[in-house]
Design an enzyme around this catalytic site. Structure first.
Site, PDB file in Angstrom:
ATOM      1  N   ASP A  68       0.826  -1.208   0.000  1.00  0.00           N
ATOM      2  CA  ASP A  68       0.000   0.000   0.000  1.00  0.00           C
ATOM      3  C   ASP A  68       0.866   1.266   0.000  1.00  0.00           C
ATOM      4  O   ASP A  68       1.983   1.261   0.511  1.00  0.00           O
ATOM      5  CB  ASP A  68      -0.904  -0.027   1.243  1.00  0.00           C
ATOM      6  CG  ASP A  68      -2.082   0.929   1.109  1.00  0.00           C
ATOM      7  OD1 ASP A  68      -2.340   1.425  -0.007  1.00  0.00           O
ATOM      8  OD2 ASP A  68      -2.748   1.185   2.135  1.00  0.00           O
TER       9      ASP A  68
ATOM     10  N   GLU B  20     -12.053  -4.874  -5.267  1.00  0.00           N
ATOM     11  CA  GLU B  20     -12.561  -3.501  -5.056  1.00  0.00           C
ATOM     12  C   GLU B  20     -11.819  -2.473  -5.919  1.00  0.00           C
ATOM     13  O   GLU B  20     -12.303  -1.357  -6.122  1.00  0.00           O
ATOM     14  CB  GLU B  20     -12.411  -3.089  -3.576  1.00  0.00           C
ATOM     15  CG  GLU B  20     -13.372  -3.810  -2.625  1.00  0.00           C
ATOM     16  CD  GLU B  20     -13.010  -5.265  -2.375  1.00  0.00           C
ATOM     17  OE1 GLU B  20     -11.810  -5.590  -2.337  1.00  0.00           O
ATOM     18  OE2 GLU B  20     -13.947  -6.095  -2.245  1.00  0.00           O
ATOM     19  N   ASN B  21     -10.632  -2.837  -6.412  1.00  0.00           N
ATOM     20  CA  ASN B  21      -9.822  -1.875  -7.180  1.00  0.00           C
ATOM     21  C   ASN B  21     -10.450  -1.462  -8.517  1.00  0.00           C
ATOM     22  O   ASN B  21     -10.029  -0.493  -9.145  1.00  0.00           O
ATOM     23  CB  ASN B  21      -8.396  -2.394  -7.416  1.00  0.00           C
ATOM     24  CG  ASN B  21      -7.526  -2.341  -6.168  1.00  0.00           C
ATOM     25  OD1 ASN B  21      -6.577  -3.115  -6.030  1.00  0.00           O
ATOM     26  ND2 ASN B  21      -7.826  -1.429  -5.250  1.00  0.00           N
TER      27      ASN B  21
ATOM     28  N   ARG C 218      -5.185  -2.667   8.758  1.00  0.00           N
ATOM     29  CA  ARG C 218      -6.297  -3.579   8.436  1.00  0.00           C
ATOM     30  C   ARG C 218      -5.859  -4.540   7.322  1.00  0.00           C
ATOM     31  O   ARG C 218      -4.864  -4.292   6.626  1.00  0.00           O
ATOM     32  CB  ARG C 218      -7.545  -2.789   8.010  1.00  0.00           C
ATOM     33  CG  ARG C 218      -7.305  -1.811   6.891  1.00  0.00           C
ATOM     34  CD  ARG C 218      -8.588  -1.107   6.446  1.00  0.00           C
ATOM     35  NE  ARG C 218      -8.263  -0.045   5.513  1.00  0.00           N
ATOM     36  CZ  ARG C 218      -8.216   1.245   5.795  1.00  0.00           C
ATOM     37  NH1 ARG C 218      -8.514   1.670   7.013  1.00  0.00           N
ATOM     38  NH2 ARG C 218      -7.888   2.135   4.880  1.00  0.00           N
TER      39      ARG C 218
HETATM   40  C1  FPP Z   1      -1.912   0.107  -3.385  1.00  0.00           C
HETATM   41  O1  FPP Z   1      -1.468   1.442  -3.360  1.00  0.00           O
HETATM   42  C2  FPP Z   1      -1.381  -0.585  -4.575  1.00  0.00           C
HETATM   43  C3  FPP Z   1      -2.137  -1.145  -5.554  1.00  0.00           C
HETATM   44  C4  FPP Z   1      -3.608  -1.161  -5.530  1.00  0.00           C
HETATM   45  C5  FPP Z   1      -1.517  -1.754  -6.749  1.00  0.00           C
HETATM   46  C6  FPP Z   1      -0.314  -2.615  -6.490  1.00  0.00           C
HETATM   47  C7  FPP Z   1       0.300  -2.947  -7.769  1.00  0.00           C
HETATM   48  C8  FPP Z   1       1.649  -2.977  -8.012  1.00  0.00           C
HETATM   49  C9  FPP Z   1       2.681  -2.734  -6.996  1.00  0.00           C
HETATM   50  C10 FPP Z   1       2.184  -3.208  -9.366  1.00  0.00           C
HETATM   51  C11 FPP Z   1       1.904  -4.463 -10.068  1.00  0.00           C
HETATM   52  C12 FPP Z   1       2.243  -5.737  -9.431  1.00  0.00           C
HETATM   53  C13 FPP Z   1       3.042  -6.714  -9.991  1.00  0.00           C
HETATM   54  C14 FPP Z   1       2.936  -8.122  -9.505  1.00  0.00           C
HETATM   55  C15 FPP Z   1       4.025  -6.457 -11.045  1.00  0.00           C
HETATM   56  P1  FPP Z   1      -2.554   2.611  -3.473  1.00  0.00           P
HETATM   57  O2  FPP Z   1      -2.690   2.969  -4.919  1.00  0.00           O
HETATM   58  O3  FPP Z   1      -3.806   2.204  -2.804  1.00  0.00           O
HETATM   59  O4  FPP Z   1      -1.821   3.761  -2.697  1.00  0.00           O
HETATM   60  P2  FPP Z   1      -2.520   4.907  -1.829  1.00  0.00           P
HETATM   61  O5  FPP Z   1      -3.232   4.196  -0.684  1.00  0.00           O
HETATM   62  O6  FPP Z   1      -1.372   5.734  -1.375  1.00  0.00           O
HETATM   63  O7  FPP Z   1      -3.472   5.626  -2.740  1.00  0.00           O
END
Ligand code: FPP
Length: 240
Positions: free
Chosen positions: A17, A64-65, A193
């Site tokens: 995150d 949820e994304n 969480r």
């Molecule tokens: C959460 O940060 C991150 C994600 C929803 C995406 C995670 C994906 C990657 C790291 C890249 C792809 C993965 C692979 C296996 C190559 P957020 O966007 O919720 O951050 P924030 O809470 O600061 O908004």
């Protein structure tokens, strides 16, 4: 690494995150955070492999994304596509495979029928080709939710005409049927969480939360977390 290697977890889950916040703090679009997050993931996976961790699960895209702007969703899938393609190329290049001796098995959890078709095909290819690699398993959660995982398992058992089920039946019907439960779950970026990550499997997982944003997460941060883990007394409901 100054931790007791004999007490390391077998399976670590990462809730990666803070990508968006990392980028916003630098005045950049959120996708830069995801790009950096994917680079960090490669380094952390290498590090885990080198110190002898056997299974790593990562939350790449949750059920949820999909609520995020389409551009961001597409960008995350592009990163996943790049990663899987790179793994497929490594795998078909036998010489490189021998040099690297990586032997990484790619596993996924989540409903892949909803992800872009070309990515789905690449994933099926890498899963088939790495199926017998047994040194290290990278389990990528894509369109994954812990509740959806349980519903998926129960439906599978219903289809098999099971009348009465036990915990082992559910475990072996989850997306993680062939993978042991996570021992240690690390979440970056300060929130405390699980956000629907491996709900059934995490029953006895040790949890670790750090304020470090995922794009800043380095092997030294993992060492600190592991040091903390090795000092914990895992009782599994027992007295000591
Ligand atoms: C959460 O940060 C991150 C994600 C929803 C995406 C995670 C994906 C990657 C790291 C890249 C792809 C993965 C692979 C296996 C190559 P957020 O966007 O919720 O951050 P924030 O809470 O600061 O908004």
């Amino acid at each position: 690494m100054k931790v007791d290697k004999n007490r390391l977890p077998i399976h670590i889950g990462f809730i990666m995150d803070g990508n968006g916040r990392w980028a916003t703090k630098r005045g950049m679009p959120r996708k830069f955070g995801h790009k950096r997050g994917a680079d960090v993931l490669e380094k952390i996976v290498d590090y885990c492999f080198n110190i002898g961790i056997k299974y790593v699960s990562v939350f790449a895209f949750s059920t949820e994304n999909w609520k995020r702007p389409k551009e961001e969703v597409d960008y995350i899938f592009n990163l996943l596509r790049d990663y899987i393609r790179k793994q497929n190329e490594k795998n078909t290049n036998q010489r490189q495979k021998e040099i690297e001796q990586k032997n990484i098995q790619i596993h996924t959890m989540g409903d892949l029928t909803k992800i872009p078709k070309d990515l789905y095909d690449e994933i099926l290819k890498i899963k088939t080709e790495t199926n017998d690699c047994d040194k290290f398993v990278l389990n990528i959660a894509m369109n994954y939710g812990g509740r959806d995982d349980i519903v998926y398992a129960v439906n599978k058992l219903l289809k098999a005409n099971k009348k009465e089920i036990n915990e082992r039946d559910i475990s072996s019907a989850l997306y993680t049927a062939d993978i042991p439960d996570p021992d240690f779950i690390i979440r970056t970026a300060g929130d405390v969480r699980l956000s629907n990550f491996m709900l059934y499997q995490s029953a006895y997982a040790e949890l670790y939360f750090t304020k470090t944003l995922w794009p800043d997460f380095k092997p030294k941060h993992l060492d600190k977390a592991l040091k903390n883990y090795t000092k914990r007394n895992r009782k599994f409901g027992n007295v000591n």
